[in-house]
Design an enzyme around this catalytic site. Structure first.
Site, PDB file in Angstrom:
ATOM      1  N   GLY A  25       0.778  -1.239   0.000  1.00  0.00           N
ATOM      2  CA  GLY A  25       0.000   0.000   0.000  1.00  0.00           C
ATOM      3  C   GLY A  25       0.809   1.288   0.000  1.00  0.00           C
ATOM      4  N   LYS A  26       1.996   1.261  -0.607  1.00  0.00           N
ATOM      5  CA  LYS A  26       2.847   2.456  -0.640  1.00  0.00           C
ATOM      6  C   LYS A  26       2.185   3.606  -1.373  1.00  0.00           C
ATOM      7  CE  LYS A  26       5.911   0.012  -2.638  1.00  0.00           C
ATOM      8  NZ  LYS A  26       5.325  -1.281  -2.359  1.00  0.00           N
ATOM      9  N   GLY A 102       7.616  -2.116  -5.274  1.00  0.00           N
ATOM     10  CA  GLY A 102       7.858  -3.170  -4.293  1.00  0.00           C
ATOM     11  C   GLY A 102       8.332  -4.469  -4.915  1.00  0.00           C
ATOM     12  N   HIS A 103       8.084  -4.644  -6.215  1.00  0.00           N
ATOM     13  CA  HIS A 103       8.485  -5.892  -6.867  1.00  0.00           C
ATOM     14  C   HIS A 103       9.990  -6.073  -6.860  1.00  0.00           C
ATOM     15  CE1 HIS A 103       4.444  -5.971  -8.589  1.00  0.00           C
ATOM     16  NE2 HIS A 103       4.680  -7.246  -8.803  1.00  0.00           N
ATOM     17  N   SER A 458      37.112 -20.979 -33.213  1.00  0.00           N
ATOM     18  CA  SER A 458      38.043 -22.098 -33.180  1.00  0.00           C
ATOM     19  C   SER A 458      38.073 -22.711 -34.584  1.00  0.00           C
ATOM     20  CB  SER A 458      37.560 -23.132 -32.155  1.00  0.00           C
ATOM     21  OG  SER A 458      38.362 -24.271 -32.216  1.00  0.00           O
ATOM     22  N   SER A 530      39.110 -15.268 -28.104  1.00  0.00           N
ATOM     23  CA  SER A 530      38.700 -14.003 -27.466  1.00  0.00           C
ATOM     24  C   SER A 530      37.327 -13.538 -27.946  1.00  0.00           C
ATOM     25  CB  SER A 530      39.755 -12.912 -27.680  1.00  0.00           C
ATOM     26  OG  SER A 530      40.207 -12.851 -29.002  1.00  0.00           O
TER      27      SER A 530
END
Lengths: 622, 301
Positions: A25-26, A102-103, A458, A530
């Site tokens: 509930g922020k 909040g996630h 390679s 590389s």
């Protein structure tokens, strides 16, 4: 709107972050706070009522969360994705509130909001208590140096306003806070949706005799502001208006700087006096933390962007190795030894994480062993920068103790760090200037030392061509050395495997060995798959521009597979070989190689001649 | 130094620091100058940030050709008196197509004459950073935006994937073709802007101050009859009314408010008792819940 004129002594804005687990509930709490502080205008309220019917979860009541969830995706999904900043004021104080997601997935946005805050409202759902995500947020708040926390125990209505329930959660919170470093933790029981204990005392919780949320935030005393810390001036821009004026534009980020004071450039130790503190409103006698000014000094001394100026008796640290907490912010995992860009205030330097000491478990807050950091994980690392940097430990000064980590390929903000302490002072490790140097040796050899870096799949033909080039050089009397991938793995790098982390370290070591050979005056050839451009670019930056020559042996994968000189493709295809480039490990072709050799179009002999011709045109051999 | 509140000083310091960061890190930055109060404050801060040098970037005004006449006069006088370079861009293609706010939906007018025009100008000059005066308290999608906000090679904003932005350490790195929008006034409120205008005696367009002006009532707003191009509906008669503007834009799309505030101090006082939001007078903003976000994703400021 609201109350324009705030009371005397409340001239600064309190920056508060509201955090906690998803659905605690922020947004509703902040929306309620804004509404009750008259910070929602009539047209915004009309839009809110309209939006509430469309997206809301509160029936015909206005859904206050929709005041803050400003993105379409947020309203559709009913979640907060990114941080929103809202501004309001009361008769006693001005506020800016960061409403953060909040996630777990969006922890990076929570960290963005929290990094600039001085206090936090940490929410907990009265039904669920302290969750893993609540602990994670509490831990991040503590790491970010936020000292004052309110634990808002929300949705008390759904627990029948139970005093016992509130006391249990407050106790749980105390146990958590004991492991962290907060100056104050104040639990308050609220119901954001109905406004209980938000701005006014709730008649439904007569057992609660502590402060209500707004009243507490209004009276919160934030001590130890940056103006009380030692003076730090960060140089941002050199102001050269004309021949007469040379000023250093930057900010006093902590402490106070007075005209006439002696300052020292921390990186070099050089001193000068502050002759003038110039601003667009005229010269100042004194500049305090937060002011952006331009300094004119008594002497012409070497100062560049990113330098920190301090008072001689209160210097900060200068080091090229330090320990720090790092929060990882991007999907691509953090690999020890990979080179990143590290930005401190205005200074950007290449650097690497040389050791990941441990990771922090978000639930238990215990230290656990780890080889890499995934997104949203927090680790304790050793970091090494290519040049020394100046800083303070983060707990001593938030303004000079933080840094961000930038991915060189994607430019993403990959991580953020808070410095714990310097591991080795740069003053002790001056590079030893030797009299016989690369240039002297080059003259003796009748050649210019350089590095030819062969990259490709390679079986592309790197070793074959490099070997032919070296034979030609030898025949001409040139001094050279070939570093071959397979051969190096038999000795120097025998402890390394083929994971991404080990490949990065493999290339780092080869780069360092190649540097010594080039310094010895040799034409050095490196034949390594590389596969990652980040490592090749890091190798390039270890050399002078005229020294490094990237040669892309461009052979289509099908041809390599058909050649298969070492039988590796067959083994990879049968699943007996893991992490094989071109199969289950990627190859990133060079974007701007100095030379491209297409083995499908010419013989190895012809391509070797091509390389020799290139060396001649560049004046590397006569 | 003029008497300013500590929190205004802090906002000023932050904004100057952001402007200098742009100067240090970008190759070809520009200030998007829209003539309003926020632009006036932004320009004032840029003059201070590099003092005694001039700001190392030009101003760009995207002219829809429908701005108030007073705005254009103020723009030219300001650039001249401060000695800064001013670039003006108009979408010629839009003019040739006859786009105007009367025959076309205001959204389309904004899309063509502002958003497209801005993209054209940024591409034409190859600007890699565009500094704007937008503030987070203006609108809820702006409340979500970073100070350094990345734009794709076609100027789009991806609100779901913004770079984390911790402390005041800004990641200014961009790939070829990408650009940055930078908002030094992110943390300022409308009231902060006016208090700063007052403290620093910054000149603003006189349209912000109450005066008798010829207006007509449309959709709950007072629209000013600024020139002969204004089309009156049958029976519509302009009346002289004491009004002022809280935001400025294209005159046929910008509503005035009833006000007696003729000084900055009176405006500051008026804001304290106002019940409506700053952008309520903008016709283009309130057609749908996410209209600003949509415009921004397309490249609008």
């Amino acid at each position: 709107m609201g109350h324009p004129a705030t009371a005397p002594g409340s001239g600064t804005r309190l920056r508060v972050v509201a955090c906690g687990s998803v659905d605690d509930g922020k947004s509703t709490l902040i929306g309620r706070l804004l509404f009750e502080c008259d910070s929602v205008s009539s047209d915004q309220l009309a839009a809110l009522t309209r939006d509430s019917r469309r997206y809301g979860t509160t029936g015909d009541e206005p859904d206050f969360a929709l005041l803050l969830d400003g993105l379409e995706a947020e309203r559709e999904q009913g979640i907060t994705i990114d941080v929103a900043y809202r501004y309001f004021s009361t008769a006693r104080r001005r506020f800016v509130v960061a409403d953060v997601p909040g996630h777990e997935e969006y922890t990076r946005n929570m960290e963005t909001g929290a990094s600039n805050s001085e206090a936090a409202v940490l929410l907990a759902d009265a039904r669920k208590g302290i969750l893993t995500q609540t602990r994670r947020h509490a831990h991040i708040l503590s790491l970010l140096g936020i000292r004052h926390i309110v634990l808002a125990v929300n949705k008390m209505d759904l627990m029948d306003y139970s005093a016992e329930r509130f006391a249990r959660i407050a106790e749980e919170c105390d146990r958590l806070a004991a492991k962290l470093s907060f100056a104050s933790v104040v639990p308050i029981p609220v119901c954001a949706r109905n406004g209980d204990n938000v701005t006014t005392r709730s008649p439904r919780m007569p057992w609660y005799d502590g402060p209500v949320l707004l009243q507490h935030l209004e009276s919160l005393d934030i001590d130890g502001g940056s103006e009380t810390k030692p003076m730090r001036f960060t140089v941002q821009w050199i102001n050269r208006t004309n021949a007469e004026f040379r000023g250093y534009a930057g900010s006093v980020v902590s402490g106070i700087l007075t005209e006439g004071q002696e300052i020292v450039v921390t990186a070099s130790g050089v001193r000068a006096r502050v002759n003038r503190i110039v601003t667009g409103d005229g010269d100042l006698k004194q500049a305090v933390a937060g002011q952006a000014v331009t300094l004119v000094l008594s002497d012409e001394i070497g100062i560049s962007r990113g330098d920190i100026l301090t008072l001689p008796e209160w210097r900060c640290e200068t080091a090229d190795q330090f320990a720090a907490h790092v929060v990882w912010l991007t999907h691509e995992v953090m690999l020890p030894h990979r080179e990143y860009l590290i930005k401190f205030n205005s200074r950007v330097v290449p650097g690497r994480i040389t050791a990941l000491r441990h990771r922090l478990d978000p639930d238990s807050l215990e230290q656990v062993a780890a080889r890499a950091l995934e997104m949203n994980e927090i680790g304790y690392c050793h970091i090494s920068t290519r040049e020394p940097v100046s800083f303070d430990p983060y707990r001593e000064n938030r303004e000079t103790g933080g840094f961000i980590i930038i991915d060189r390929q994607s430019n993403a903000t990959a991580g953020a760090g808070m410095i714990d302490f310097a591991l080795r002072r740069a003053a002790n490790v001056h590079w030893h200037e030797l009299d016989v140097n690369a240039g002297a040796r080059a003259g003796l050899n009748g050649q210019k030392p350089c590095l030819l870096w062969f990259t490709g799949f390679s079986g592309a033909g790197k070793s074959t061509i490099a070997n032919l080039v070296e034979r030609r050089l030898f025949a001409e009397g040139r001094r050279s050395y070939l570093l071959d991938g397979d051969n190096i793995r038999h000795g120097l790098n025998r402890d390394l495997g083929f994971t991404a982390a080990d490949r990065v370290e493999n290339i780092r070591r080869v780069t360092e060995v190649a540097r010594l050979f080039v310094d010895a005056g040799l034409i050095t050839l490196v034949a390594f798959i590389s596969p990652f451009s980040a490592e090749r670019e890091a190798a390039r930056e270890s050399f002078r521009p005229e020294e490094f020559h990237e040669i892309y042996v461009d052979t289509p994968l099908e041809i390599c597979r058909a050649r298969d000189p070492k039988g590796l493709y067959a083994r990879a295809a049968s699943g007996r070989l893991k992490n094989f480039t071109g199969f289950d490990s990627p190859y990133e072709p060079p974007l701007k190689p100095e030379l491209v050799l297409r083995t499908a179009e010419a013989s190895a002999e012809e391509l070797a001649s091509h390389v020799i011709g290139y060396l001649r045109t560049k004046g590397l051999i006569p | 130094m003029p008497e300013v509140l500590p929190h205004l000083q802090r906002l000023e310091g932050e904004a100057i620091c952001i402007l200098r960061e742009v100067a240090a890190e970008f190759r070809n930055p520009v200030i998007l100058y829209s003539i309003g109060k926020d632009s006036s404050v932004l320009l004032h801060l840029a003059m201070k940030a590099f003092h005694p040098a001039k700001p190392p970037f030009p101003l760009l005004h995207v002219d829809t050709t429908w701005k108030f006449r007073e705005m254009i006069a103020f723009r030219d006088a300001t650039a001249k008196s401060l000695g800064v370079k001013l670039l003006v861009h108009t979408n010629r293609d839009g003019i040739e197509r006859g786009i105007n706010p009367f025959d076309y939906n205001p959204d389309l007018h904004t899309q063509v004459m502002k958003t497209e025009a801005l993209r054209q100008a940024l591409d034409m000059h190859g600007f890699d950073a565009a500094i704007g005066g937008a503030r987070r308290d203006e609108e809820k999608s702006r409340a979500k935006e970073r100070v350094f906000s990345l734009r794709s090679s076609n100027h789009g904003w991806d609100p779901k994937n913004q770079r984390p932005e911790l402390w005041g350490i800004y990641n200014t790195r961009i790939a070829p073709g990408e650009s940055m929008r930078v908002f030094p006034l992110s943390n300022w409120t409308e009231l902060d802007v006016w208090e700063y205008v007052q403290a620093q005696a910054i000149p603003v367009v006189s349209l912000y101050f109450a005066k008798r002006r010829p207006v007509v009532r449309r959709a709950g707003s007072w629209i000013m009859v600024d020139d002969e191009r204004m089309r009156l509906n049958p029976g519509e008669e302009p009346e002289q009314r004491l009004v002022r503007f809280r935001t400025l834009g294209c005159y046929p799309l910008t509503g005035a408010i009833d006000s007696t505030a003729t000084t900055v101090a009176e405006i500051v006082h008026e804001l304290g008792s106002s019940a409506s939001s700053e952008r309520a007078g903008r016709v283009i903003d309130h057609d749908q819940a996410s209209s600003m976000e949509k415009k921004k994703r397309e490249g609008y400021f």
